[in-house]
Design a protein around this motif. Structure first.
Motif, PDB file in Angstrom:
ATOM      1  N   HIS A 149      53.889 -41.658  53.987  1.00 59.55           N
ATOM      2  CA  HIS A 149      52.811 -40.671  54.131  1.00 59.55           C
ATOM      3  C   HIS A 149      52.352 -40.167  52.770  1.00 59.55           C
ATOM      4  O   HIS A 149      51.148 -39.980  52.543  1.00 59.55           O
ATOM      5  N   GLU A 151      52.207 -41.759  50.163  1.00 61.36           N
ATOM      6  CA  GLU A 151      51.436 -42.814  49.501  1.00 61.36           C
ATOM      7  C   GLU A 151      50.154 -43.138  50.253  1.00 61.36           C
ATOM      8  O   GLU A 151      49.438 -44.075  49.896  1.00 61.36           O
ATOM      9  N   GLY A 152      49.859 -42.391  51.322  1.00 57.07           N
ATOM     10  CA  GLY A 152      48.605 -42.569  52.042  1.00 57.07           C
ATOM     11  C   GLY A 152      48.661 -43.501  53.226  1.00 57.07           C
ATOM     12  O   GLY A 152      47.617 -43.869  53.778  1.00 57.07           O
ATOM     13  N   PHE A 153      49.864 -43.886  53.677  1.00 57.49           N
ATOM     14  CA  PHE A 153      49.996 -44.781  54.823  1.00 57.49           C
ATOM     15  C   PHE A 153      50.298 -43.947  56.069  1.00 57.49           C
ATOM     16  O   PHE A 153      51.419 -43.461  56.255  1.00 57.49           O
ATOM     17  N   ASP A 157      45.620 -43.556  60.963  1.00 61.53           N
ATOM     18  CA  ASP A 157      44.371 -43.738  60.228  1.00 61.53           C
ATOM     19  C   ASP A 157      43.501 -44.772  60.951  1.00 61.53           C
ATOM     20  O   ASP A 157      44.028 -45.715  61.562  1.00 61.53           O
ATOM     21  N   ILE A 194      44.522 -53.340  53.519  1.00 55.27           N
ATOM     22  CA  ILE A 194      44.722 -51.902  53.669  1.00 55.27           C
ATOM     23  C   ILE A 194      45.670 -51.381  52.595  1.00 55.27           C
ATOM     24  O   ILE A 194      45.407 -50.361  51.946  1.00 55.27           O
ATOM     25  N   ALA A 195      46.782 -52.089  52.375  1.00 53.83           N
ATOM     26  CA  ALA A 195      47.762 -51.663  51.372  1.00 53.83           C
ATOM     27  C   ALA A 195      47.171 -51.728  49.968  1.00 53.83           C
ATOM     28  O   ALA A 195      47.417 -50.849  49.134  1.00 53.83           O
ATOM     29  N   ASN A 197      44.029 -51.344  49.193  1.00 50.82           N
ATOM     30  CA  ASN A 197      43.101 -50.218  49.079  1.00 50.82           C
ATOM     31  C   ASN A 197      43.846 -48.906  48.856  1.00 50.82           C
ATOM     32  O   ASN A 197      43.441 -48.075  48.038  1.00 50.82           O
ATOM     33  N   ARG A 198      44.952 -48.714  49.585  1.00 51.71           N
ATOM     34  CA  ARG A 198      45.715 -47.469  49.454  1.00 51.71           C
ATOM     35  C   ARG A 198      46.279 -47.314  48.038  1.00 51.71           C
ATOM     36  O   ARG A 198      46.417 -46.203  47.542  1.00 51.71           O
ATOM     37  N   THR A 199      46.652 -48.438  47.434  1.00 57.20           N
ATOM     38  CA  THR A 199      47.277 -48.392  46.109  1.00 57.20           C
ATOM     39  C   THR A 199      46.293 -48.750  44.987  1.00 57.20           C
ATOM     40  O   THR A 199      46.701 -48.931  43.840  1.00 57.20           O
ATOM     41  N   LYS A 200      44.999 -48.853  45.360  1.00 56.07           N
ATOM     42  CA  LYS A 200      43.930 -49.091  44.387  1.00 56.07           C
ATOM     43  C   LYS A 200      44.151 -50.353  43.549  1.00 56.07           C
ATOM     44  O   LYS A 200      43.990 -50.365  42.330  1.00 56.07           O
ATOM     45  N   PRO A 269      54.148 -52.622  52.642  1.00 57.89           N
ATOM     46  CA  PRO A 269      53.591 -51.471  51.921  1.00 57.89           C
ATOM     47  C   PRO A 269      54.302 -51.189  50.604  1.00 57.89           C
ATOM     48  O   PRO A 269      53.659 -50.838  49.602  1.00 57.89           O
TER      49      PRO A 269
END
Length: 315
Positions: A149, A151-153, A157, A194-195, A197-200, A269
């Motif tokens: 959470h 880390e944005g997962f 969502d 998705i992963a 994008n979350r970690t840029k 992730p």
């Protein structure tokens, strides 16, 4: 020396350790299994708690004695020789392990597995059930893991929820294993995106042969999962060749099927998160092992395989 009963006192599903060793010699000394490293000034011995270990991967520059192998076998530890970083296993492109020899493992699970395996329709139903269990596990873990959470997962969502819901729908519609494999590959590809994008991490492409951190960590983590899967199947007495999904492309492919139960949830992730944080290979491996223990990965894999062994014929 510990007797056989002592060495197997801890159930495999409860064991906490996986070892990756390189540039050392594994040996038996005074009734224990040790690995020896040669420093500039002295030799150093380190103990391996084999009764609480599932898998040992021997990387570059390693050797092992016959006495050590005998003790590892007594403790039910699987051993594999690998390249640097834990990948690949040295057996062409196949999953191969030095499995302990035992004629006294249970027979009920292989008999249950065989009760459905020769019927293509039932094999497909079991493959679909494996994929459903995989998604249920991901939803359960991602809904409560605070580290993910942060880390944005979040499993609720929109992009993650839609990907999982769409996959569950397509599972039911798959008319054969090939369709199911394509559907599964598309889900994993979506989760990679998705992963990333979350970690840029822009322009990520999954490539087993590239050296960027995310790909290297995915390779490494997946092989750790293969070790757990191989252990699960060996303990339950089910040969690796009786796959329900990957069997047409890989010998020993049931290892892949079982490993898939946890890979997307616990490896994927963190490969991207650790790549973003510039973690070392050892730090990533430690994170994976922590996840396996924290989320009872082995327990889940054992229960899933046992459940399918019991219920496969009735699906």
């Amino acid at each position: 020396m510990e007797n056989l009963t002592d060495l197997k006192a801890i159930l495999h599903s409860k064991r906490a350790n996986i070892f990756y060793l390189e540039k050392c010699r594994v040996m038996q000394k005074d009734g224990r299994v040790l690995y020896l490293t040669e420093e500039r000034t002295e030799k150093q011995y380190w103990n391996i708690p084999i009764a609480n270990t599932t898998v040992i991967l021997l990387g570059t520059g390693t050797s092992i004695t016959q006495a050590a192998m005998r003790m590892l076998t007594s403790a039910g530890v699987l051993v594999g020789f690998s390249g640097s970083g834990g990948t690949p296993l040295i057996a062409a492109n196949e999953i191969e392990w030095l499995s302990p020899q035992s004629e006294y493992r249970p027979t009920e699970y292989i008999q249950g597995w065989m009760s459905f395996w020769f019927e293509e329709e039932k094999r497909l139903k079991v493959a679909k059930r494996f994929q459903q269990l995989r998604i249920e596990y991901l939803q359960n873990i991602w809904s409560k893991d605070r580290d993910l959470h942060s880390e944005g997962f979040f499993v609720d969502d929109v992009d993650i929820d839609q990907a999982l819901a769409g996959f569950l729908t397509r599972i039911e519609r798959s008319s054969n294993v090939t369709d199911l494999l394509l559907t599964e590959a598309q889900l994993t590809k979506t989760l990679y995106k998705i992963a990333a994008n979350r970690t840029k991490q822009k322009d990520f492409i999954r490539d087993f042969d590239t050296v960027d951190d995310a790909n290297a960590f995915l390779n490494h983590g997946n092989y750790l999962a293969y070790g757990l899967a191989a252990t699960t199947l060996w303990v339950l007495g089910i040969p690796h060749g009786f796959a329900v999904m990957h069997g047409k492309t890989r010998r020993g492919a049931l290892v892949f099927d079982v490993a898939d139960l946890i890979k997307d949830t616990l490896i994927l992730p963190w490969a991207f998160i650790c790549a973003k944080e510039k973690a070392t290979e050892q730090e990533f491996r430690q994170q994976c092992l922590q996840n396996f223990t924290k989320h009872k990965a082995l327990d889940f894999m054992f229960n899933a395989v046992k459940q399918m062994s019991r219920e496969g014929a009735t699906l």
